[in-house]
Design an enzyme around this catalytic site. Sequence first.
Site, PDB file in Angstrom:
ATOM      1  N   GLY A  15      47.864  40.606  47.518  1.00 45.75           N
ATOM      2  CA  GLY A  15      47.589  40.037  46.192  1.00 45.75           C
ATOM      3  C   GLY A  15      47.896  41.056  45.104  1.00 45.75           C
ATOM      4  O   GLY A  15      47.591  42.236  45.255  1.00 45.75           O
ATOM      5  N   VAL A  28      57.816  56.402  40.480  1.00 48.24           N
ATOM      6  CA  VAL A  28      59.247  56.570  40.185  1.00 48.24           C
ATOM      7  C   VAL A  28      59.472  57.807  39.300  1.00 48.24           C
ATOM      8  O   VAL A  28      60.323  58.661  39.597  1.00 48.24           O
ATOM      9  CB  VAL A  28      59.814  55.298  39.497  1.00 48.24           C
ATOM     10  CG1 VAL A  28      61.253  55.524  39.032  1.00 48.24           C
ATOM     11  CG2 VAL A  28      59.733  54.110  40.446  1.00 48.24           C
ATOM     12  N   ARG A  29      58.687  57.918  38.258  1.00 49.44           N
ATOM     13  CA  ARG A  29      58.899  59.038  37.326  1.00 49.44           C
ATOM     14  C   ARG A  29      58.571  60.381  37.996  1.00 49.44           C
ATOM     15  O   ARG A  29      59.273  61.374  37.785  1.00 49.44           O
ATOM     16  CB  ARG A  29      58.029  58.848  36.072  1.00 49.44           C
ATOM     17  CG  ARG A  29      58.442  57.622  35.242  1.00 49.44           C
ATOM     18  CD  ARG A  29      59.404  58.002  34.140  1.00 49.44           C
ATOM     19  NE  ARG A  29      60.011  56.846  33.525  1.00 49.44           N
ATOM     20  CZ  ARG A  29      59.627  56.295  32.369  1.00 49.44           C
ATOM     21  NH1 ARG A  29      58.610  56.809  31.701  1.00 49.44           N
ATOM     22  NH2 ARG A  29      60.269  55.251  31.870  1.00 49.44           N
ATOM     23  N   ARG A  76      52.942  38.325  51.251  1.00 52.68           N
ATOM     24  CA  ARG A  76      52.224  38.642  52.491  1.00 52.68           C
ATOM     25  C   ARG A  76      53.159  38.241  53.623  1.00 52.68           C
ATOM     26  O   ARG A  76      53.597  37.090  53.674  1.00 52.68           O
ATOM     27  CB  ARG A  76      50.904  37.866  52.565  1.00 52.68           C
ATOM     28  CG  ARG A  76      49.919  38.277  51.472  1.00 52.68           C
ATOM     29  CD  ARG A  76      48.557  37.613  51.676  1.00 52.68           C
ATOM     30  NE  ARG A  76      47.573  38.148  50.734  1.00 52.68           N
ATOM     31  CZ  ARG A  76      47.179  37.530  49.628  1.00 52.68           C
ATOM     32  NH1 ARG A  76      47.678  36.352  49.325  1.00 52.68           N
ATOM     33  NH2 ARG A  76      46.291  38.079  48.829  1.00 52.68           N
ATOM     34  N   ASP A 107      43.923  47.116  52.405  1.00 53.36           N
ATOM     35  CA  ASP A 107      43.811  47.607  53.788  1.00 53.36           C
ATOM     36  C   ASP A 107      44.938  47.114  54.689  1.00 53.36           C
ATOM     37  O   ASP A 107      45.487  47.874  55.480  1.00 53.36           O
ATOM     38  CB  ASP A 107      42.522  47.055  54.425  1.00 53.36           C
ATOM     39  CG  ASP A 107      41.325  47.849  54.021  1.00 53.36           C
ATOM     40  OD1 ASP A 107      41.453  48.627  53.084  1.00 53.36           O
ATOM     41  OD2 ASP A 107      40.267  47.662  54.636  1.00 53.36           O
ATOM     42  N   THR A 135      43.577  46.381  44.539  1.00 54.52           N
ATOM     43  CA  THR A 135      43.101  45.002  44.739  1.00 54.52           C
ATOM     44  C   THR A 135      41.939  44.755  43.786  1.00 54.52           C
ATOM     45  O   THR A 135      41.088  45.631  43.606  1.00 54.52           O
ATOM     46  CB  THR A 135      42.645  44.723  46.193  1.00 54.52           C
ATOM     47  OG1 THR A 135      41.837  43.526  46.190  1.00 54.52           O
ATOM     48  CG2 THR A 135      41.829  45.831  46.806  1.00 54.52           C
ATOM     49  N   ASP A 137      39.550  43.076  44.384  1.00 56.26           N
ATOM     50  CA  ASP A 137      38.317  42.898  45.168  1.00 56.26           C
ATOM     51  C   ASP A 137      37.505  44.184  45.300  1.00 56.26           C
ATOM     52  O   ASP A 137      36.325  44.136  45.631  1.00 56.26           O
ATOM     53  CB  ASP A 137      38.658  42.390  46.582  1.00 56.26           C
ATOM     54  CG  ASP A 137      39.471  41.096  46.546  1.00 56.26           C
ATOM     55  OD1 ASP A 137      39.424  40.393  45.530  1.00 56.26           O
ATOM     56  OD2 ASP A 137      40.162  40.815  47.548  1.00 56.26           O
ATOM     57  N   ASP A 139      37.490  46.254  47.619  1.00 51.93           N
ATOM     58  CA  ASP A 139      36.863  46.210  48.953  1.00 51.93           C
ATOM     59  C   ASP A 139      37.528  47.152  49.957  1.00 51.93           C
ATOM     60  O   ASP A 139      37.573  46.863  51.149  1.00 51.93           O
ATOM     61  CB  ASP A 139      36.900  44.768  49.485  1.00 51.93           C
ATOM     62  CG  ASP A 139      38.316  44.246  49.645  1.00 51.93           C
ATOM     63  OD1 ASP A 139      39.258  44.884  49.136  1.00 51.93           O
ATOM     64  OD2 ASP A 139      38.493  43.193  50.292  1.00 51.93           O
ATOM     65  N   ARG A 164      29.891  30.740  27.839  1.00 49.70           N
ATOM     66  CA  ARG A 164      28.510  30.845  27.367  1.00 49.70           C
ATOM     67  C   ARG A 164      28.340  30.143  26.007  1.00 49.70           C
ATOM     68  O   ARG A 164      27.337  29.469  25.773  1.00 49.70           O
ATOM     69  CB  ARG A 164      28.095  32.306  27.248  1.00 49.70           C
ATOM     70  CG  ARG A 164      26.664  32.500  26.763  1.00 49.70           C
ATOM     71  CD  ARG A 164      26.539  33.824  26.074  1.00 49.70           C
ATOM     72  NE  ARG A 164      26.574  34.932  27.011  1.00 49.70           N
ATOM     73  CZ  ARG A 164      25.501  35.398  27.660  1.00 49.70           C
ATOM     74  NH1 ARG A 164      24.333  34.847  27.449  1.00 49.70           N
ATOM     75  NH2 ARG A 164      25.600  36.408  28.473  1.00 49.70           N
ATOM     76  N   MET A 179      36.500  35.526  42.105  1.00 43.86           N
ATOM     77  CA  MET A 179      37.209  35.944  43.314  1.00 43.86           C
ATOM     78  C   MET A 179      36.527  37.148  43.980  1.00 43.86           C
ATOM     79  O   MET A 179      35.460  37.575  43.535  1.00 43.86           O
ATOM     80  CB  MET A 179      38.648  36.294  42.963  1.00 43.86           C
ATOM     81  CG  MET A 179      39.574  35.107  42.944  1.00 43.86           C
ATOM     82  SD  MET A 179      41.275  35.662  42.783  1.00 43.86           S
ATOM     83  CE  MET A 179      42.133  34.141  43.163  1.00 43.86           C
ATOM     84  N   ARG A 181      37.381  37.666  47.597  1.00 43.66           N
ATOM     85  CA  ARG A 181      37.563  37.381  49.032  1.00 43.66           C
ATOM     86  C   ARG A 181      36.209  37.478  49.748  1.00 43.66           C
ATOM     87  O   ARG A 181      35.306  36.743  49.393  1.00 43.66           O
ATOM     88  CB  ARG A 181      38.589  38.331  49.656  1.00 43.66           C
ATOM     89  CG  ARG A 181      39.216  37.763  50.930  1.00 43.66           C
ATOM     90  CD  ARG A 181      40.237  38.706  51.502  1.00 43.66           C
ATOM     91  NE  ARG A 181      41.429  38.775  50.688  1.00 43.66           N
ATOM     92  CZ  ARG A 181      42.491  37.996  50.837  1.00 43.66           C
ATOM     93  NH1 ARG A 181      42.496  37.091  51.786  1.00 43.66           N
ATOM     94  NH2 ARG A 181      43.535  38.104  50.060  1.00 43.66           N
ATOM     95  N   GLU A 233      33.237  34.072  45.577  1.00 43.89           N
ATOM     96  CA  GLU A 233      33.904  33.086  46.448  1.00 43.89           C
ATOM     97  C   GLU A 233      33.544  33.302  47.924  1.00 43.89           C
ATOM     98  O   GLU A 233      33.577  32.361  48.713  1.00 43.89           O
ATOM     99  CB  GLU A 233      35.423  33.102  46.250  1.00 43.89           C
ATOM    100  CG  GLU A 233      36.097  34.394  46.678  1.00 43.89           C
ATOM    101  CD  GLU A 233      37.629  34.301  46.677  1.00 43.89           C
ATOM    102  OE1 GLU A 233      38.177  33.205  46.713  1.00 43.89           O
ATOM    103  OE2 GLU A 233      38.255  35.384  46.629  1.00 43.89           O
TER     104      GLU A 233
HETATM  105  O1  F6P Z   1      42.646  39.915  47.449  1.00 42.43           O
HETATM  106  C1  F6P Z   1      42.824  39.481  46.147  1.00 42.43           C
HETATM  107  C2  F6P Z   1      42.535  38.011  46.034  1.00 42.43           C
HETATM  108  O2  F6P Z   1      42.728  37.613  44.702  1.00 42.43           O
HETATM  109  C3  F6P Z   1      41.142  37.573  46.515  1.00 42.43           C
HETATM  110  O3  F6P Z   1      40.139  37.829  45.570  1.00 42.43           O
HETATM  111  C4  F6P Z   1      41.368  36.121  46.790  1.00 42.43           C
HETATM  112  O4  F6P Z   1      40.465  35.642  47.755  1.00 42.43           O
HETATM  113  C5  F6P Z   1      42.778  36.101  47.320  1.00 42.43           C
HETATM  114  O5  F6P Z   1      43.411  37.269  46.856  1.00 42.43           O
HETATM  115  C6  F6P Z   1      43.597  34.909  46.885  1.00 42.43           C
HETATM  116  O6  F6P Z   1      44.803  34.968  47.531  1.00 42.43           O
HETATM  117  P1  F6P Z   1      46.078  34.080  47.170  1.00 42.43           P
HETATM  118  O7  F6P Z   1      46.800  34.770  46.054  1.00 42.43           O
HETATM  119  O8  F6P Z   1      46.874  34.069  48.417  1.00 42.43           O
HETATM  120  O9  F6P Z   1      45.580  32.738  46.738  1.00 42.43           O
END
Ligand code: F6P
Length: 331
Positions: A15, A28-29, A76, A107, A135, A137, A139, A164, A179, A181, A233
Site C-alpha cells: 500500500g 536517488v539524490r 502487490r 513487512d 505504511t 498502519d 505496524d 463533527r 484504516m 489493517r 477496521e
Molecule cells: O496497509 C495499508 C492499508 O491502507 C491498510 O490500512 C488497509 O487495510 C489496506 O492497506 C488496504 O489495501 P488495498 O489498497 O489493497 O485496498
Amino acid sequence: MEKAVKRIGILTSGGDAPGMNAAVRAVVRTAISQGVECVGIRRGYHGLINGDFVKLEASSVSHIIHKGGTMLYTARSQEFTTPEGREKALATCRLLGLDGIVTIGGDGTFRGALALSRQAAEHGHQLQVVGIPATIDNDIGCSHYTLGFDTACNTAIECIDKLRDTMQSHERCSVVEVMGRHAGYLALCVGLAVGATAVLIPEREFDFENDVVEPIRKARLSGVTHFMVVVAEGVGSAVEIADRIEKEMGIDPRVTVLGHIQRGGTPSSRDRETASRMGYAAVESLVEGLGNRVIATQEGSVVNLDMEEALAMTKEFPYDRYDVLEALSRH
Ligand code: F6P
C-alpha cells in the site's frame, strides 16, 4: 575507498504511503552524490519480474518531495512470493547490473527482499537489500515510526473535524471507520486527537456495554448531544457497530468509512523529514557494504538493523494512550 555498490534499484511496494516520494528522492539524490547509479523499478516486485524500470537522475526526482502517492507506482505481487517469480526478478537484476536494492514498504516487502537476496546468494550473485518502513498502519515491529502514519492521522483528523460540525448541528452520533489493517495505531491516535467518545481497536478486546454504550450515556448525561465513535477496521465494520448502537440505545448513528482517502495527500513535515533521513541512511548502508538491513526509527533516531532480526522484532502498543482517552472521554 571503493564503493560496495555501483548501481542500485529502488522500488515501492504494498500500500502506498505519503512520504514514499520523499524517500525515493532521498535515495536517488544520495546515491548520485556518492557516484552510484540509480534505477527506478516501477510497480514494486511486479515490475522487477517484468523488467519495468526507468533510469533515475537527480532531476528525475525534482518536485516530488511534497507529493503523496509514489512516482514509481506500487503493487502487490503474488508471483514474487514464489521461487520462480523471484528467479525472473533476479534475471532483471542481472540484466540491469544491480548490486543493491532499496525497497520501501511494509513487512511483506522486506520479507520479499530478504528472500530475493538469499536466492541471489545461492547463485553466487551478491544482491544487497535495504528496507525503508512505509505504511500508514505503523505496524512494523522494528520501527517506532513508519512513513505515512503522521500524514494519515492528520488526514483522518481533518475529515473527522468536518464530520463533527454536522454531527453537532444535527445532534447525532457518528461512527467512523479508519484504516490500519490488523492494527489500531491509526485509530487510537486519531481518536485521541479528535476527542472521540469511544475508540475500538483490535489490540484491546472490547465490551460493548462498557466501551461504547456507557461512554455515550455519560456524555449525554453531562449535556453532550453529539457523539463520535472511532472504529479501527481491524475490529470489524463500522456499520455493524452503528447497528448495535441503534438497537441498544435507540439512537440513529451515521456511518463514515474514511477508506483510501487516508493514504493520499501531501506528506507532513514529519514524513518528509523522516523519509529524507531514512533514504540517506539506506544508501549509506549499501555504499558501506552493509546489506540485508532495515533503516528504522527508535526513540526518534534513525537506526540501521539486520533485516532478519528486524523482521522478528515486536514493539509495544501504546496502551497508555487508551488510558488517556478513557480519562478524557468518560466523565
Ligand atoms: O496497509 C495499508 C492499508 O491502507 C491498510 O490500512 C488497509 O487495510 C489496506 O492497506 C488496504 O489495501 P488495498 O489498497 O489493497 O485496498
